[in-house]
Design a protein around this motif. Structure first.
Motif, short mmCIF file in Angstrom:
data_model
loop_
_atom_site.label_atom_id
_atom_site.label_comp_id
_atom_site.label_asym_id
_atom_site.label_seq_id
_atom_site.Cartn_x
_atom_site.Cartn_y
_atom_site.Cartn_z
N VAL A 31 -4.42 -4.46 -8.84
CA VAL A 31 -4.12 -3.13 -8.32
C VAL A 31 -5.41 -2.34 -8.17
O VAL A 31 -6.22 -2.28 -9.09
CB VAL A 31 -3.17 -2.37 -9.28
CG1 VAL A 31 -2.88 -0.97 -8.76
CG2 VAL A 31 -1.89 -3.14 -9.50
N ASN A 32 -5.59 -1.75 -7.01
CA ASN A 32 -6.66 -0.78 -6.82
C ASN A 32 -5.97 0.57 -6.69
O ASN A 32 -5.42 0.90 -5.64
CB ASN A 32 -7.49 -1.10 -5.58
CG ASN A 32 -8.67 -0.17 -5.41
OD1 ASN A 32 -8.69 0.92 -5.98
ND2 ASN A 32 -9.64 -0.57 -4.62
N ASP A 33 -5.97 1.33 -7.78
CA ASP A 33 -5.26 2.62 -7.78
C ASP A 33 -6.19 3.78 -7.47
O ASP A 33 -5.82 4.94 -7.68
CB ASP A 33 -4.54 2.83 -9.10
CG ASP A 33 -5.47 2.81 -10.30
OD1 ASP A 33 -6.67 2.59 -10.12
OD2 ASP A 33 -4.97 3.00 -11.42
N TYR A 89 0.82 -1.21 0.00
CA TYR A 89 0.00 0.00 0.00
C TYR A 89 0.86 1.26 0.00
O TYR A 89 1.94 1.29 0.57
CB TYR A 89 -0.97 0.02 1.19
CG TYR A 89 -0.32 -0.07 2.55
CD1 TYR A 89 0.07 1.07 3.23
CD2 TYR A 89 -0.11 -1.30 3.15
CE1 TYR A 89 0.67 0.99 4.48
CE2 TYR A 89 0.49 -1.40 4.40
CZ TYR A 89 0.87 -0.24 5.06
OH TYR A 89 1.46 -0.33 6.29
N GLU A 139 -1.17 -9.62 -11.23
CA GLU A 139 -1.17 -8.55 -10.24
C GLU A 139 -2.54 -7.88 -10.26
O GLU A 139 -3.12 -7.63 -11.32
CB GLU A 139 -0.08 -7.53 -10.55
CG GLU A 139 0.01 -6.46 -9.49
CD GLU A 139 1.22 -5.57 -9.67
OE1 GLU A 139 1.55 -4.86 -8.70
OE2 GLU A 139 1.84 -5.58 -10.74
N SER A 176 -2.04 -2.98 -3.80
CA SER A 176 -1.85 -4.03 -4.80
C SER A 176 -1.39 -5.33 -4.15
O SER A 176 -0.88 -5.35 -3.03
CB SER A 176 -0.82 -3.60 -5.85
OG SER A 176 0.44 -3.41 -5.24
N ILE A 196 -3.00 3.83 -3.41
CA ILE A 196 -2.92 2.61 -4.22
C ILE A 196 -2.66 1.41 -3.30
O ILE A 196 -1.85 1.49 -2.38
CB ILE A 196 -1.76 2.71 -5.24
CG1 ILE A 196 -2.01 3.87 -6.21
CG2 ILE A 196 -1.58 1.41 -5.99
CD1 ILE A 196 -0.83 4.15 -7.13
#
Length: 155
Positions: A78-80, A41, A76, A59, A57
């Motif tokens: 990812v929550n950006d 994070y 991968e 991930s 972000i």
């Protein structure tokens, strides 16, 4: 645990950068995939009117089977666009671990795919269509589709 000091926030914005164990996602043994890398994070927290705004972000990496061809796959996630509004109340410290976990769970895919154009398995013989072209033909000929029955309808 991802914790945030309210006292520090009263004087400056706070950057939270780190990792939590993959087990934090608690996907369970029946899940179609498992987290295989720590939850990374990079978050920024700031005090705003009425509460605390946390954004950034998050991930991790997942491992499982492709939802089409059943081959092993790792990808991968990812929550950006993490955006949390929290009200601290009287607490001197906020534990935002569960909030960050929930933000990541929203990003998890329904199925993992080995690639976007995965052709999957032949419904007749079961071969992986990414590796070999089988000789099977759909029922009703080469042009058969679930919509073929509509071709004979008239208005």
């Amino acid at each position: 645990m991802i914790k945030l000091s309210i006292g520090l926030l009263e004087h400056q914005n706070v950057e939270l950068v780190g990792e939590e164990p993959a087990a934090i996602l608690d996907l369970g043994p029946e899940s179609i995939y498992q987290a295989v890398a720590p939850l990374h994070y990079e978050l920024q927290a700031k005090l705003i009117t009425g509460g605390v705004l946390v954004s950034g972000i998050v991930s991790t990496r997942l491992r499982g089977e492709c939802g089409r061809c059943l081959e092993a796959v790792e990808c991968e996630v990812v929550n950006d666009d993490v955006c949390l509004f929290l009200t601290p109340g009287d607490a001197a410290e906020l534990d935002i671990t569960e909030d960050v976990r929930n933000e990541m769970l929203i990003e998890l895919p329904i199925n993992l795919l080995c690639r976007d154009d995965c052709r999957g398995l032949c419904p007749k013989c079961g071969v992986n269509l990414n590796e070999v072209a089988c000789g099977c033909r759909p029922e009703g000929g080469a042009e058969a589709s679930p919509w073929s029955a509509l071709d004979g309808l008239s208005l």
